[in-house]
Design a protein around this motif. Structure first.
Motif, short mmCIF file in Angstrom:
data_model
loop_
_atom_site.label_atom_id
_atom_site.label_comp_id
_atom_site.label_asym_id
_atom_site.label_seq_id
_atom_site.Cartn_x
_atom_site.Cartn_y
_atom_site.Cartn_z
N LEU A 284 -45.98 -4.71 -23.77
CA LEU A 284 -46.02 -5.17 -25.16
C LEU A 284 -45.20 -6.44 -25.35
CD1 LEU A 284 -46.97 -4.58 -28.07
CD2 LEU A 284 -44.88 -3.22 -28.36
N ARG A 285 -44.01 -6.45 -24.75
CA ARG A 285 -43.14 -7.62 -24.90
C ARG A 285 -43.72 -8.83 -24.20
NH1 ARG A 285 -40.55 -10.57 -28.06
NH2 ARG A 285 -38.48 -11.25 -27.49
N SER A 286 -44.28 -8.62 -23.04
CA SER A 286 -44.89 -9.73 -22.30
C SER A 286 -46.04 -10.33 -23.09
CB SER A 286 -45.38 -9.22 -20.94
OG SER A 286 -45.99 -10.27 -20.22
N ARG A 287 -46.86 -9.48 -23.70
CA ARG A 287 -47.99 -9.97 -24.50
C ARG A 287 -47.48 -10.75 -25.70
NH1 ARG A 287 -51.25 -5.33 -25.43
NH2 ARG A 287 -50.05 -4.87 -27.32
N SER A 288 -46.41 -10.28 -26.34
CA SER A 288 -45.84 -10.97 -27.49
C SER A 288 -45.33 -12.35 -27.09
CB SER A 288 -44.71 -10.14 -28.09
OG SER A 288 -44.09 -10.82 -29.16
N LEU A 289 -44.68 -12.45 -25.95
CA LEU A 289 -44.16 -13.75 -25.49
C LEU A 289 -45.30 -14.71 -25.17
CD1 LEU A 289 -41.22 -12.62 -23.16
CD2 LEU A 289 -41.04 -13.59 -25.46
N ARG A 290 -46.38 -14.20 -24.57
CA ARG A 290 -47.51 -15.06 -24.22
C ARG A 290 -48.21 -15.59 -25.47
NH1 ARG A 290 -48.56 -11.03 -20.33
NH2 ARG A 290 -50.24 -10.19 -21.65
N ARG A 291 -48.15 -14.84 -26.56
CA ARG A 291 -48.81 -15.26 -27.80
C ARG A 291 -47.98 -16.25 -28.60
NH1 ARG A 291 -49.64 -9.99 -30.95
NH2 ARG A 291 -50.40 -11.44 -32.53
N TRP A 292 -46.77 -16.52 -28.18
CA TRP A 292 -45.87 -17.39 -28.94
C TRP A 292 -46.44 -18.79 -29.05
CZ3 TRP A 292 -41.95 -15.94 -31.87
CH2 TRP A 292 -41.05 -16.91 -32.33
N LYS A 293 -46.45 -19.36 -30.25
CA LYS A 293 -46.99 -20.69 -30.51
C LYS A 293 -45.85 -21.68 -30.77
CE LYS A 293 -51.32 -19.18 -30.83
NZ LYS A 293 -52.31 -19.47 -29.77
N TYR A 294 -45.97 -22.86 -30.19
CA TYR A 294 -45.04 -23.93 -30.47
C TYR A 294 -45.64 -24.86 -31.52
CZ TYR A 294 -42.42 -22.17 -26.54
OH TYR A 294 -41.70 -21.35 -25.71
N GLY A 295 -44.79 -25.52 -32.28
CA GLY A 295 -45.25 -26.22 -33.46
C GLY A 295 -45.16 -27.74 -33.38
N THR A 296 -45.23 -28.35 -34.55
CA THR A 296 -45.16 -29.80 -34.70
C THR A 296 -43.90 -30.35 -34.03
OG1 THR A 296 -46.40 -29.71 -36.77
CG2 THR A 296 -45.03 -31.65 -36.42
N ALA A 297 -44.05 -31.53 -33.45
CA ALA A 297 -42.96 -32.14 -32.70
C ALA A 297 -42.23 -33.19 -33.54
CB ALA A 297 -43.50 -32.79 -31.43
N VAL A 298 -41.15 -33.70 -32.98
CA VAL A 298 -40.48 -34.85 -33.58
C VAL A 298 -40.44 -35.98 -32.56
CG1 VAL A 298 -39.05 -33.36 -35.05
CG2 VAL A 298 -38.11 -34.23 -32.90
N TYR A 299 -40.43 -37.18 -33.09
CA TYR A 299 -40.22 -38.40 -32.30
C TYR A 299 -38.96 -39.03 -32.84
CZ TYR A 299 -41.37 -42.67 -29.71
OH TYR A 299 -41.35 -43.73 -28.84
N LYS A 300 -37.95 -39.19 -32.01
CA LYS A 300 -36.64 -39.60 -32.48
C LYS A 300 -36.35 -41.06 -32.13
CE LYS A 300 -31.83 -38.05 -32.65
NZ LYS A 300 -31.04 -39.10 -32.02
#
Length: 517
Positions: A284-300
Motif C-alpha cells: 500500500l505504501r509503495s503504491r502511494s509513493l508511486r502515485r505521488w505527483k510533483y508540481g509547478t516549478a520555479v526558475y530563480k
C-alpha cells in the motif's frame, strides 16, 4: 515484508541511536529534538554543506549573502518547534522590513500588507474593507491558536482551525470574485494564495491566502539576519550542544548499513524513497509513493542592482516581499498556463528585498568582486547618483512548468525582468549582474527539488491528505522504523521544521518517551 511499527528497547546504554539522512531544516530539526530528548543522533548529508535549500552563499563575491532558497519566513518566526528549541539562544535573529509584503499594480498605487489589520484594510473601498475584516479578523485574533493547529496538524484548537477551513476550502479566485469588488483587495488575497504554487481557481487555495495574510498582519514576514543559512546553523548548534554529530559529503543510497540503529529519519521525497536500497515498504505504501505527483516549478534569478529598486510606487521599496503578478485574472492565467506545461508570457514572480531589513546582505568592498568593478567604473565616471553607491541584492523566482527547459538562453530571465519593469520602469538598467538557475539546475543543486518543484510535490488537497511520516522499515531489520521528514510529509513545505518535529515525535512515542510540548 514488515507490516507494523514494532517497539524495541533502547540498545545503546539506555539511549536510542537515530540516524537522520539529510541536513535540511527538517532533518536538522528532527535531529535537534531527538538530541534534546536524550537520543544519540547522527546526521548524514550528501552535500558538502548543511541546509539543503535553506542556505546562504556569497553568489556575488565576498561580503554578499544570497539565499539559495527560502528567503522570507512567515512560518519560521512562529514555528512552535523553533521556539521550543530556543534558536535565538543559538544565534538566530529575525529582521522585519517596514512592510511584510507589497503587491504593485499598473497605473494604480501598490497594495501594501501591513503588520496591522486595520491599516491594511484602510486601503480598500468601504465594501471591500468590511469583507476583508470579516475574512481575516477571526484568524488574526486567534493567530497563535491557528498556528498551533495548522503546523502541528492536530486539532488542539478546533474552532480556530474550523474558521480557516470554512473560508479556506474555497478557490481563492472564486472567493475574491464573489465577495470583493475592487482589484486591490482581490490582488492582495490572490497573490498570497499563489504561495500554494497552484492556480487560484483550485479548491483550498483560499486557505493559503488567508493564512499568509493573517501572519503578515500579526507576526510579519521577517528575514533572517545574515541570511537563511544562519537559521540552519542555529539548528546545528543545538544538535552539537546535545552531543549529536553532523557528517557532510555522505551520500546515502542504501539503508542496509543502518541495521545497528534504533530508527532512521529520511528527508527525501517519494521518488527518492522508492530508489533507496534496503527499505522495506508495504504494498500500500509503495503504491502511494508511486502515485505521488510533483508540481509547478520555479526558475530563480538573483540580481545585483545599483541600489534599491526604483519602483513606480516608492513604498514598494520598503517591503520585504513583493508579489509581481498583476491582477487576479493575470495571476490566474499565469498559474494555469504553468500548471498545464506552458510558459506564461507574464509569469507570477516572487521578489524578496531582504536588504531592506538586513543591510548586511551586501557589505563587501565592491571593488573586490567582478560586478563591483563595473559598478565602481560607473560611479567613477559620474553616471550614477551618490545614493546608489551601495549595491543591493534582489532575490526573484518565476513559476514555470515542471522541469521547464528554455528555448534559448535568458528566455525566462527576460520575462522576469519584463514583469518587474512593468512596476519599476528602468529596472533592467539597474542590473549589474545576474545569476540564473533553471529547474534542472535547482534539482542538480538539491536533489529534493524534483523538476524545480520547491514544495516536494503538488500541494493539492487530495495529495496533502496522503502525506505521512511513517514510511517503512529496514529490509535487513524490520524492527528499525524509517520515518519521513520532508516537504512531502505533514504539515508540508516551508522552513518551519514541523515535518522534522513530527518525525521526531513518532520516534519518541515508539520508545515510550514523553512527548515534548
Amino acid at each position: 515484508m514488515s507490516s507494523g511499527f514494532a517497539r524495541s528497547s533502547f540498545a545503546h546504554n539506555g539511549k536510542a541511536r537515530v540516524a537522520v539522512i539529510g541536513a535540511g531544516p527538517n532533518g536538522l530539526t528532527a535531529a535537534a529534538v531527538l538530541a534534546q530528548a536524550g537520543c544519540r543522533v547522527e546526521v548524514f548529508e550528501s552535500a558538502d554543506h548543511i541546509g539543503g535549500s535553506a542556505r546562504t552563499h556569497p553568489a556575488f563575491g565576498a561580503g554578499s549573502a544570497v539565499d539559495f532558497g527560502a528567503a522570507a519566513h512567515p512560518f519560521g518566526v512562529v514555528s512552535p518547534v523553533f521556539r521550543q528549541l530556543g534558536l535565538e539562544n543559538y544565534g538566530l535573529e529575525w529582521k522585519h522590513p517596514q512592510y511584510p509584503m507589497a503587491h504593485p499594480l499598473v497605473d494604480a498605487p501598490a497594495v501594501i500588507l501591513h503588520r496591522d489589520l486595520k491599516t491594511t484594510a484602510a486601503q480598500f473601498s468601504d465594501h471591500d474593507r468590511r469583507v476583508w475584516n470579516h475574512l481575516h479578523k477571526p484568524l488574526v485574533d486567534d493567530v497563535g491558536k491557528l498556528v498551533n493547529s495548522v503546523l502541528p496538524v492536530r486539532p488542539r484548537y478546533p474552532l480556530a482551525l474550523a474558521r480557516l477551513g470554512l473560508r479556506g476550502l474555497w478557490p481563492a479566485r472564486s472567493l475574491t470574485s464573489r465577495l470583493l469588488v475592487d482589484e486591490p483587495a482581490r490582488a492582495l488575497l490572490v497573490g498570497s494564495a499563489v504561495h500554494a504554487i497552484r492556480p487560484p481557481s483550485q479548491p483550498g487555495t483560499a486557505a493559503f491566502g488567508l493564512l499568509f495574510n493573517s501572519l503578515g498582519m500579526t507576526t510579519g514576514w521577517p528575514v533572517v539576519s545574515g541570511g537563511t543559512g544562519q537559521l540552519v546553523r542555529a539548528l546545528a548548534r543545538v544538535i552539537e550542544h546535545y552531543g549529536g554529530t553532523i557528517k557532510t559529503g555522505a551520500a546515502i543510497l542504501d539503508l542496509s548499513g543502518f541495521v545497528t540503529y534504533d530508527a532512521v529519519v529520511t528527508t527525501q521525497t517519494p521518488r527518492q524513497l522508492l530508489a533507496l536500497q534496503g527499505l522495506d515498504l508495504s504494498r500500500l505504501r509503495s503504491r502511494s509513493l508511486r502515485r505521488w505527483k510533483y508540481g509547478t516549478a520555479v526558475y530563480k534569478v538573483d540580481y545585483l542592482v545599483n541600489g534599491p529598486v526604483r519602483w513606480n510606487d516608492p513604498r514598494v521599496a520598503g517591503a520585504g516581499t513583493v508579489h509581481v503578478g498583476g491582477t487576479g485574472s493575470e495571476m490566474q492565467l499565469a498559474e494555469s498556463q504553468a500548471a498545464a506545461g506552458m510558459l506564461p508570457e507574464r509569469p507570477f514572480v516572487m521578489v524578496c528585498q531582504q536588504q531592506t531589513a538586513d543591510p548586511t546582505r551586501f557589505s563587501g568592498n565592491r571593488r573586490s568582486v567582478g560586478a563591483g568593478r563595473v559598478l565602481s567604473a560607473q560611479l567613477d565616471a559620474g553616471r550614477m547618483p551618490e545614493d546608489a553607491r551601495q549595491p543591493h541584492i534582489l532575490w526573484a523566482y518565476a513559476h514555470v512548468p515542471h522541469g521547464y527547459q528554455e528555448k534559448f538562453p535568458g528566455e525566462v530571465a527576460g520575462l522576469i525582468e519584463a514583469q518587474i519593469s512593468r512596476y519599476a520602469a528602468g529596472f533592467s538598467a539597474q542590473i549589474i549582474e545576474r545569476h540564473q538557475a533553471s529547474p534542472g539546475q535547482l534539482q542538480e543543486a538539491n536533489a529534493n527539488l524534483i523538476g524545480g518543484d520547491i514544495a516536494g510535490g503538488a500541494m493539492n488537497l487530495g495529495q496533502m491528505l496522503r502525506q505521512r511520516q511513517y514510511v517503512g522499515t529496514l529490509t535487513v531489520n524490520p524492527e528499525v522504523p524509517v520515518v519521513q521528514a520532508s516537504g512531502a510529509s505533514l504539515p508540508g513545505a516551508g522552513v518551519h521544521g514541523m515535518a522534522g518535529w513530527r518525525a521526531a515525535q513518532t520516534i519518541l512515542r515508539r520508545f515510550g518517551s514523553i512527548e515534548l510540548r
